[in-house]
Motif scaffolding. Structure first.
Motif, PDB file in Angstrom:
ATOM      1  N   MET A   1       0.844  -1.198   0.000  1.00  0.00           N
ATOM      2  CA  MET A   1       0.000   0.000   0.000  1.00  0.00           C
ATOM      3  C   MET A   1       0.879   1.248   0.000  1.00  0.00           C
ATOM      4  SD  MET A   1      -2.860   1.226   2.797  1.00  0.00           S
ATOM      5  CE  MET A   1      -1.678   1.353   4.139  1.00  0.00           C
ATOM      6  N   ALA A   2       0.657   2.122  -0.964  1.00  0.00           N
ATOM      7  CA  ALA A   2       1.421   3.363  -1.040  1.00  0.00           C
ATOM      8  C   ALA A   2       1.091   4.257   0.150  1.00  0.00           C
ATOM      9  CB  ALA A   2       1.115   4.088  -2.344  1.00  0.00           C
ATOM     10  N   ARG A   3       2.104   4.998   0.613  1.00  0.00           N
ATOM     11  CA  ARG A   3       1.928   5.893   1.753  1.00  0.00           C
ATOM     12  C   ARG A   3       2.270   7.315   1.320  1.00  0.00           C
ATOM     13  NH1 ARG A   3       1.272   3.013   6.361  1.00  0.00           N
ATOM     14  NH2 ARG A   3       1.537   4.927   7.572  1.00  0.00           N
ATOM     15  N   ILE A   4       1.434   8.267   1.750  1.00  0.00           N
ATOM     16  CA  ILE A   4       1.601   9.668   1.363  1.00  0.00           C
ATOM     17  C   ILE A   4       1.805  10.515   2.615  1.00  0.00           C
ATOM     18  CG2 ILE A   4       0.550  11.671   0.248  1.00  0.00           C
ATOM     19  CD1 ILE A   4      -0.824   8.281  -0.595  1.00  0.00           C
ATOM     20  N   PHE A   5       2.875  11.298   2.626  1.00  0.00           N
ATOM     21  CA  PHE A   5       3.154  12.249   3.708  1.00  0.00           C
ATOM     22  C   PHE A   5       2.677  13.619   3.238  1.00  0.00           C
ATOM     23  CE2 PHE A   5       5.411  15.301   6.187  1.00  0.00           C
ATOM     24  CZ  PHE A   5       5.812  14.700   7.373  1.00  0.00           C
ATOM     25  N   ILE A   6       1.812  14.266   4.023  1.00  0.00           N
ATOM     26  CA  ILE A   6       1.279  15.578   3.657  1.00  0.00           C
ATOM     27  C   ILE A   6       1.961  16.635   4.515  1.00  0.00           C
ATOM     28  CG2 ILE A   6      -0.780  17.005   3.428  1.00  0.00           C
ATOM     29  CD1 ILE A   6      -2.418  14.416   3.275  1.00  0.00           C
ATOM     30  N   SER A   7       2.687  17.537   3.861  1.00  0.00           N
ATOM     31  CA  SER A   7       3.397  18.614   4.551  1.00  0.00           C
ATOM     32  C   SER A   7       2.610  19.905   4.374  1.00  0.00           C
ATOM     33  CB  SER A   7       4.810  18.767   3.971  1.00  0.00           C
ATOM     34  OG  SER A   7       5.506  19.818   4.607  1.00  0.00           O
ATOM     35  N   TYR A   8       2.341  20.596   5.479  1.00  0.00           N
ATOM     36  CA  TYR A   8       1.488  21.781   5.414  1.00  0.00           C
ATOM     37  C   TYR A   8       1.754  22.669   6.621  1.00  0.00           C
ATOM     38  CZ  TYR A   8      -1.208  19.470   9.084  1.00  0.00           C
ATOM     39  OH  TYR A   8      -1.576  18.872  10.267  1.00  0.00           O
ATOM     40  N   ARG A   9       1.246  23.881   6.576  1.00  0.00           N
ATOM     41  CA  ARG A   9       1.309  24.800   7.707  1.00  0.00           C
ATOM     42  C   ARG A   9      -0.023  24.742   8.435  1.00  0.00           C
ATOM     43  NH1 ARG A   9       4.156  29.686   8.986  1.00  0.00           N
ATOM     44  NH2 ARG A   9       3.884  29.906  11.232  1.00  0.00           N
ATOM     45  N   SER A  10       0.019  24.768   9.755  1.00  0.00           N
ATOM     46  CA  SER A  10      -1.196  24.574  10.554  1.00  0.00           C
ATOM     47  C   SER A  10      -2.066  25.824  10.602  1.00  0.00           C
ATOM     48  CB  SER A  10      -0.816  24.132  11.972  1.00  0.00           C
ATOM     49  OG  SER A  10      -0.141  22.908  11.939  1.00  0.00           O
ATOM     50  N   ARG A  11      -2.401  26.320   9.435  1.00  0.00           N
ATOM     51  CA  ARG A  11      -3.321  27.447   9.304  1.00  0.00           C
ATOM     52  C   ARG A  11      -4.175  27.204   8.071  1.00  0.00           C
ATOM     53  NH1 ARG A  11       0.471  32.858  10.231  1.00  0.00           N
ATOM     54  NH2 ARG A  11       1.227  32.343  12.330  1.00  0.00           N
ATOM     55  N   ASN A  12      -5.388  27.726   8.098  1.00  0.00           N
ATOM     56  CA  ASN A  12      -6.253  27.589   6.931  1.00  0.00           C
ATOM     57  C   ASN A  12      -5.878  28.621   5.869  1.00  0.00           C
ATOM     58  OD1 ASN A  12      -7.869  25.408   7.684  1.00  0.00           O
ATOM     59  ND2 ASN A  12      -9.088  26.710   9.035  1.00  0.00           N
ATOM     60  N   PRO A  13      -6.058  28.283   4.571  1.00  0.00           N
ATOM     61  CA  PRO A  13      -6.721  27.070   4.071  1.00  0.00           C
ATOM     62  C   PRO A  13      -5.826  25.838   4.025  1.00  0.00           C
ATOM     63  CG  PRO A  13      -6.063  28.416   2.219  1.00  0.00           C
ATOM     64  CD  PRO A  13      -5.697  29.205   3.453  1.00  0.00           C
ATOM     65  N   ASP A  14      -4.540  25.980   4.361  1.00  0.00           N
ATOM     66  CA  ASP A  14      -3.616  24.845   4.279  1.00  0.00           C
ATOM     67  C   ASP A  14      -4.121  23.648   5.080  1.00  0.00           C
ATOM     68  OD1 ASP A  14      -2.448  27.424   3.923  1.00  0.00           O
ATOM     69  OD2 ASP A  14      -0.450  26.551   3.965  1.00  0.00           O
ATOM     70  N   MET A  15      -4.519  23.908   6.330  1.00  0.00           N
ATOM     71  CA  MET A  15      -4.878  22.821   7.226  1.00  0.00           C
ATOM     72  C   MET A  15      -6.134  22.091   6.754  1.00  0.00           C
ATOM     73  SD  MET A  15      -5.016  22.920  11.375  1.00  0.00           S
ATOM     74  CE  MET A  15      -6.215  24.247  11.434  1.00  0.00           C
TER      75      MET A  15
ATOM     76  N   ILE B   1      -2.960  13.263  -9.039  1.00  0.00           N
ATOM     77  CA  ILE B   1      -1.987  12.582  -8.180  1.00  0.00           C
ATOM     78  C   ILE B   1      -2.322  11.102  -8.081  1.00  0.00           C
ATOM     79  CG2 ILE B   1      -1.089  12.427  -5.831  1.00  0.00           C
ATOM     80  CD1 ILE B   1      -1.534  15.446  -5.592  1.00  0.00           C
ATOM     81  N   LEU B   2      -3.608  10.794  -7.924  1.00  0.00           N
ATOM     82  CA  LEU B   2      -4.031   9.403  -7.818  1.00  0.00           C
ATOM     83  C   LEU B   2      -3.674   8.633  -9.086  1.00  0.00           C
ATOM     84  CD1 LEU B   2      -5.534   7.753  -5.636  1.00  0.00           C
ATOM     85  CD2 LEU B   2      -7.625   8.115  -6.952  1.00  0.00           C
ATOM     86  N   ALA B   3      -3.870   9.274 -10.233  1.00  0.00           N
ATOM     87  CA  ALA B   3      -3.552   8.615 -11.499  1.00  0.00           C
ATOM     88  C   ALA B   3      -2.055   8.360 -11.629  1.00  0.00           C
ATOM     89  CB  ALA B   3      -4.045   9.469 -12.666  1.00  0.00           C
ATOM     90  N   LEU B   4      -1.246   9.304 -11.166  1.00  0.00           N
ATOM     91  CA  LEU B   4       0.199   9.125 -11.234  1.00  0.00           C
ATOM     92  C   LEU B   4       0.655   7.997 -10.321  1.00  0.00           C
ATOM     93  CD1 LEU B   4       1.273  12.869 -11.269  1.00  0.00           C
ATOM     94  CD2 LEU B   4       1.468  11.249 -13.149  1.00  0.00           C
ATOM     95  N   ILE B   5       0.063   7.923  -9.138  1.00  0.00           N
ATOM     96  CA  ILE B   5       0.418   6.859  -8.207  1.00  0.00           C
ATOM     97  C   ILE B   5       0.006   5.499  -8.763  1.00  0.00           C
ATOM     98  CG2 ILE B   5      -0.062   5.896  -5.923  1.00  0.00           C
ATOM     99  CD1 ILE B   5      -0.340   8.749  -4.884  1.00  0.00           C
ATOM    100  N   CYS B   6      -1.166   5.453  -9.347  1.00  0.00           N
ATOM    101  CA  CYS B   6      -1.724   4.174  -9.803  1.00  0.00           C
ATOM    102  C   CYS B   6      -1.405   3.860 -11.257  1.00  0.00           C
ATOM    103  CB  CYS B   6      -3.243   4.181  -9.626  1.00  0.00           C
ATOM    104  SG  CYS B   6      -3.782   4.398  -7.929  1.00  0.00           S
TER     105      CYS B   6
END
Length: 538
Positions: free
Chosen positions: A1-15, A134-139
């Motif tokens: 199973m592929a695993r995805i790490f999501i990097s973001y700043r804890s503020r909206n709209p990012d969060m 992204i899903l298409a690239l992964i799959c």
């Protein structure tokens, strides 16, 4: 199973966008990690982030105006790129969140994301199409219309939301090899990235570019550098901890040299893949070809690289018989992030000896008089070197100091803050004259985001303005237990502490300590208070 790490700043709209992607990936049957959702109360977040970065196959970077100046986000990207160089994964998928492609990135992110295609997110209407791509690239399949795997779209067939149950043999097809995915991602709706500027600004977000009114000169440093770079065969060595303004000074030296008729070439070792440092021959080929590329000259390594001769002789010939011969102007070569070479002793001695030899040839050779060198590094040169072969004991040495109270006062005035000496003293009592921390404080206070009192109250906590900065340092320390142990020694006493030389130099290059003779002490009350809480001796 592929695993995805999501990097973001804890503020909206990012969060909220990170949460949407997280839920969508999990609904599609993939493992997704986002710190706010996945780290439990009381868990060691630094170790968990390291673990998830090592496990992930894909790294989804949500790049907004806020995250582009986040030190933690930058550190996550650095670590992801390092892992990719070493193991071939994770693949990086940068998404610009209300942050146009032509908006400048800080120096570090530009280096890490160079040549990686990026997408733009403007509103929720873009979320599903980006997810599907992204899903298409992964799959390795063509993007589907919004159905079972579409974000926040109900389906008439509940079983379809769990493809492994409906069609187990098709649930997770083999992912593309990383190079294939990289090619596919680059081929889709190619967006031209802006060229890298000659001036390489550092954090914080307000860039200290060549026209900035917030650049603070530290006399007589600039004048001495301008005088030196005007001389044939010049060598300037700039040393200071991170975020002290080394690269901003370097860019001004380049500009001054260009005004005097020189060609300026900045080259950061940060952009070199880890395999480049595998052996001296590979490294010098990369170095020579990189300089030629920035001069927009064709790669002619095959014409000048002969196995009969040594790598250093071949590299010298490439410059002497090709690059310098092609130029009608003197060349100013600025080498940034030279510390990365220190880590590879098998390369460092030969490479730095080569630079020293070129500098010495500039004293007698008319051709090499046209070669001028600027070397920028953070750490003390702790590698053993023959003093007659080192470039670090010749030329003009420049060590950037912290801002003085007068310079902080001047910078506050430029931000429109009518501060008295007491207010300047209170800020410096917490952060010293650290250029980055001072500028960050003045910027947010001038904008009305906080007050001096509020900033000082929360400064040494992760909830404060410097929380991102402090967490990055803590994360780095926990990756190097010997450095964390050294910091524990410092928090246990109010006195300066004597540490092994290499540890002292490394902590100094990180900007955490001052060198006090043979001892070290915390650079500011900010670090002392924060690490006293986070790194108490057990």
């Amino acid at each position: 199973m592929a695993r995805i790490f999501i990097s973001y700043r804890s503020r909206n709209p990012d969060m909220s966008l990170a949460q949407t992607f997280h839920d969508a990936f999990q609904a599609a049957g993939y493992g997704a990690f986002m710190a706010g959702e996945s780290i439990r109360l009381g868990e060691d977040w630094a170790k968990r982030i390291d673990l998830e970065l090592e496990r992930c196959d894909y790294f989804l970077l949500l790049l907004s105006e806020q995250s582009a100046v986040s030190e933690m986000v930058t550190e996550e990207v650095r670590r992801a790129k390092q892992l990719r160089d070493q193991t071939g994964k994770p693949m990086l998928f940068p998404i610009r969140v209300n942050f146009p492609i032509d908006s400048p990135l800080n120096y570090d992110l530009r280096g890490y994301l160079q040549r990686i295609q990026q997408r733009e997110w403007h509103s929720e209407a873009d979320t599903d199409s980006i997810f599907q791509e992204i899903l298409a690239l992964i799959c390795d399949r063509t993007p589907v219309t919004p159905t079972a795997t579409a974000i926040a779209t109900p389906t008439e067939n509940p079983e379809a939301t769990h493809p492994e149950e409906a069609h187990p043999e098709e649930a997770h097809p083999e992912a593309l090899d990383p190079p294939a995915i990289e090619t596919r991602f680059a081929q889709r709706e190619s967006v031209q990235m802006p060229p890298l500027p000659v001036a390489e600004p550092e954090l914080p977000g307000g860039q200290v570019d060549l026209a900035s009114q917030f650049y603070v000169e530290r006399p007589p440093i600039e004048a001495r550098c301008y005088e030196a770079i005007s001389q044939p065969g010049a060598l300037i060595r700039i040393k200071a901890p991170r975020q002290m303004g080394k690269t901003s000074l370097m860019s001004r030296i380049l500009r001054y040299g260009e005004q005097q008729g020189c060609l300026g070439v900045p080259l950061s070792f940060q952009i070199a893949d880890s395999v480049v440092f595998g052996d001296l021959d590979r490294f010098l080929k990369w170095f020579a070809a990189s300089v030629g590329r920035r001069l927009q000259l064709p790669n002619k390594l095959k014409d000048y690289w002969d196995d009969i001769f040594g790598s250093k002789d071949n590299c010298t010939a490439y410059f002497e018989e090709y690059l310098l011969q092609e130029l009608t102007q003197p060349l100013t070569l600025c080498l940034d992030e030279v510390d990365m070479v220190f880590q590879h002793l098998s390369i460092a001695n030969d490479f730095f000896g080569l630079l020293r030899n070129w500098h010495e040839m500039g004293k007698t050779s008319e051709l090499w008089k046209r070669f001028r060198l600027v070397v920028v590094h953070s750490t003390e040169v702790y590698i053993p070197m023959n003093i007659n072969q080192s470039p670090f004991n010749v030329g003009l040495p420049i060590e950037l100091p912290e801002f003085t109270a007068e310079q902080v006062q001047d910078l506050a005035d430029r931000h429109g803050l009518k501060w008295n000496t007491s207010q300047i003293g209170r800020l410096m009592g917490m952060v010293g004259g650290h250029p980055y921390l001072v500028r960050l404080a003045l910027y947010h206070i001038a904008r009305g985001d906080t007050t001096l009192e509020g900033l000082l109250r929360e400064a040494p906590t992760e909830a404060g303005l410097y929380g991102d900065h402090l967490r990055r340092h803590l994360w780095n320390l926990e990756q190097h237990p010997e450095l964390a142990a050294a910091v524990r020694q410092l928090v246990a006493t109010e006195q300066a502490v004597r540490l092994p030389s290499v540890q002292a130099f490394q902590l100094h290059s990180m900007g955490l300590v001052d060198l006090l003779g043979n001892d070290v002490g915390f650079r500011s009350e900010l670090y002392r208070t924060y690490f006293a809480d986070r790194l108490r001796s057990e």
